[in-house]
Design an enzyme around this catalytic site. Structure first.
Site, PDB file in Angstrom:
ATOM      1  N   CYS A  90       0.828  -1.216   0.000  1.00  0.00           N
ATOM      2  CA  CYS A  90       0.000   0.000   0.000  1.00  0.00           C
ATOM      3  C   CYS A  90       0.857   1.259   0.000  1.00  0.00           C
ATOM      4  O   CYS A  90       0.348   2.350  -0.242  1.00  0.00           O
ATOM      5  CB  CYS A  90      -0.942   0.013   1.194  1.00  0.00           C
ATOM      6  SG  CYS A  90      -0.087   0.105   2.772  1.00  0.00           S
TER       7      CYS A  90
ATOM      8  N   CYS B 226      -2.355  -3.256   8.465  1.00  0.00           N
ATOM      9  CA  CYS B 226      -2.060  -1.931   9.010  1.00  0.00           C
ATOM     10  C   CYS B 226      -1.571  -2.055  10.454  1.00  0.00           C
ATOM     11  O   CYS B 226      -0.744  -1.258  10.903  1.00  0.00           O
ATOM     12  CB  CYS B 226      -3.286  -1.033   8.953  1.00  0.00           C
ATOM     13  SG  CYS B 226      -4.165  -1.095   7.379  1.00  0.00           S
TER      14      CYS B 226
HETATM   15 FE1  FES Z   1      -1.570   0.390   4.292  1.00  0.00          FE
HETATM   16 FE2  FES Z   1      -3.401   0.714   6.037  1.00  0.00          FE
HETATM   17  S1  FES Z   1      -3.695   0.448   3.918  1.00  0.00           S
HETATM   18  S2  FES Z   1      -1.293   0.690   6.381  1.00  0.00           S
END
Ligand code: FES
Length: 145
Positions: free
Chosen positions: A33, A109
């Protein structure tokens, strides 16, 4: 989709910022991400006894999603006053549980929170010449470049 606690920590995160004379600093990122998290810690006493050394102050900065901000805020509250030995046994599930759960797609996360704190502890141990102890703490997972 998010619990009330997640929303509360996201909207009013605790311990945001930076500690200039930190005893340890750790940054981890998630290559998928692209989010980043940095933790700054102060510890007392400044020894290598993992059952004695406690986190006395903690701050964080994150470039992350809502869950990452809530995770970092909750993690910062959870580690304050705890010994290094206690912290290295914390799991991402412990943080998620304290937040009354995270959606499955957001569990990574909470990895970021625990890994960045462990990385800051590793930094502290290396600074006091105990790189051997730091090696035993997970920190950020190795990443392919
Ligand atoms: Fe990457 Fe939350 S989507 S840390």
């Amino acid at each position: 989709m998010y619990s009330e606690k997640v929303m509360e920590h996201f909207l009013k995160p605790r311990n945001v910022g930076e500690i200039e004379d930190a005893d340890g600093v750790g940054t981890c990122g998630n290559p998928v991400c692209g989010d980043l998290m940095t933790f700054y810690i102060k510890v007392e006493p400044k020894t290598d006894d993992l059952d004695e050394v406690r986190i006395t102050d903690v701050k964080f900065k994150t470039f992350g999603c809502a869950a990452a901000i809530a995770v970092a805020s909750m993690a910062s509250e959870m580690v304050k006053g705890k010994t290094i030995a206690e912290i290295i046994n914390l799991s991402r599930k412990d943080i998620a549980d304290e937040l009354d759960g995270l959606p499955p797609a957001k569990m990574h996360c909470s990895n970021l929170g625990i890994e960045a704190i462990q990385e800051a502890i590793r930094d502290y141990l290396k600074k006091i010449g105990r790189g051997d102890l730091a090696e035993r703490i997970r920190g950020c997972p190795p990443q392919d470049n």
